[in-house]
Write an enzyme that holds these catalytic residues in place. Sequence first.
Site, PDB file in Angstrom:
ATOM      1  N   ASP A 113      38.611  44.930  38.880  1.00  0.00           N
ATOM      2  CA  ASP A 113      39.178  44.132  37.932  1.00  0.00           C
ATOM      3  C   ASP A 113      40.336  44.923  37.349  1.00  0.00           C
ATOM      4  O   ASP A 113      40.220  45.987  36.697  1.00  0.00           O
ATOM      5  CB  ASP A 113      38.259  43.623  36.727  1.00  0.00           C
ATOM      6  N   ASP A 161      35.289  43.424  31.269  1.00  0.00           N
ATOM      7  CA  ASP A 161      35.826  43.956  32.459  1.00  0.00           C
ATOM      8  C   ASP A 161      34.562  44.257  33.417  1.00  0.00           C
ATOM      9  O   ASP A 161      34.932  44.164  34.691  1.00  0.00           O
ATOM     10  CB  ASP A 161      36.529  45.253  32.189  1.00  0.00           C
ATOM     11  N   GLU A 201      41.843  41.006  42.890  1.00  0.00           N
ATOM     12  CA  GLU A 201      42.212  39.895  42.462  1.00  0.00           C
ATOM     13  C   GLU A 201      43.728  39.369  42.924  1.00  0.00           C
ATOM     14  O   GLU A 201      44.376  40.492  43.061  1.00  0.00           O
ATOM     15  CB  GLU A 201      42.516  39.762  40.651  1.00  0.00           C
TER      16      GLU A 201
END
Length: 395
Positions: A138, A342, A237
């Site tokens: 992340d 996170d 991502e």
Amino acid sequence: MYPDIPGHILNAIETSTKKKWSQHAKDILNSRISLPTFKQGLPVHLHNKSYKVQNTDATYIIDAQLRSQNHKPTRYQFIIAANDKSTKTILDRIISGEYKQGEAQITIDRKGKWYFIIPYSFEVGYYDIEKTNIMGVDLGITKAAYWAFSGSHKRGWIVGSEIEEFRRRVRKRRIDIQNQGKYCGNGRSGHGTSRRLLPVDVLSEKEANFRDTCNQRYARHIVDEALQMKCGIIQMEDLTDISNLSKFLKNWSYYDLQTKVTNKAAEYGIEVRKIDPQYTSQRCSDCGHIDKASRSGQATFVCTNCGYGNLHHCFSCSAKQKEAGVCLKCGEPTKHLIINADYNAARNIATEGIAEIIVSTIKDVGIQPVSKKPANRNRKKTKRFAQNKLFGLLV
């Protein structure tokens, strides 16, 4: 127009033109993009057999055929700037034949700097990894990168303070230089704005070099962590539309970091996937509940359904409970754990098929998905070789 250009360059230009047309023909004919144009100043393409990389007294030289046999000389040599260890290592491996060089390009940027771009490939080695083990990464603000693993509570992160501190100092220095331009000495005056702002260009180059070095280190560390956990997959991502979401990631060039992770992971046969990040920060990685209110702050996550993020954990039997003290299941002491937001997002990203799971969840509860631009489906996938490019500055 250019009768002295050798046939291999003309063939490469023709192949490149046809390839570009075939990739975009459908969008062009449907009026989604404009017709490609070709003009003077475009990159010169060189067949992989028409140039050599040589090393003479620690100096790297490109020897290339740039003119046809009817004109002398036919070959020219250029010194290529190899100022860092990584570039030298790649060049040495190309010279030794460990890396296979591809069709190169000679190009010039807006500042008049010439570059020799060398695509190279190598056979992927076999390492002790398992395709079922997934590492989720992340990208954030407080933490530049935070990762977690499927089937494990192990985690890790890279703080973003190093990046922010350097950018803060560069930004302050740039403002100071621009202000000094009003009363600078003769060395920087009398030649227009470009002369006065020359130190600003130097600062921009330093920032670019720092970003490249940081991303190289970060990518190597992330892949090393994946290897340690025997991960065969790294999921990150897909931040194509991040400009509307995070100024930090937009400014830091997340794409460069992800590209370096992909290139480094390919050396070990690790697959890198990009997944839709929608709702990964709002979904509870423990029970799957999606609620925006669970993300109470930038750094904290507490699930509004099961309480994950503010529970007492028993490390003897892996039970979780809201009550403090001893475990209600086995009687062993418990520990209160606050879950970082996170880390929760990284756990979601490390889940197999997470995008489909989230789509199914929001459909069941009636949440309307956020509309996104159509993804570019013209991305190439390599099966046998890992593809990279070396951008060498010609001096």
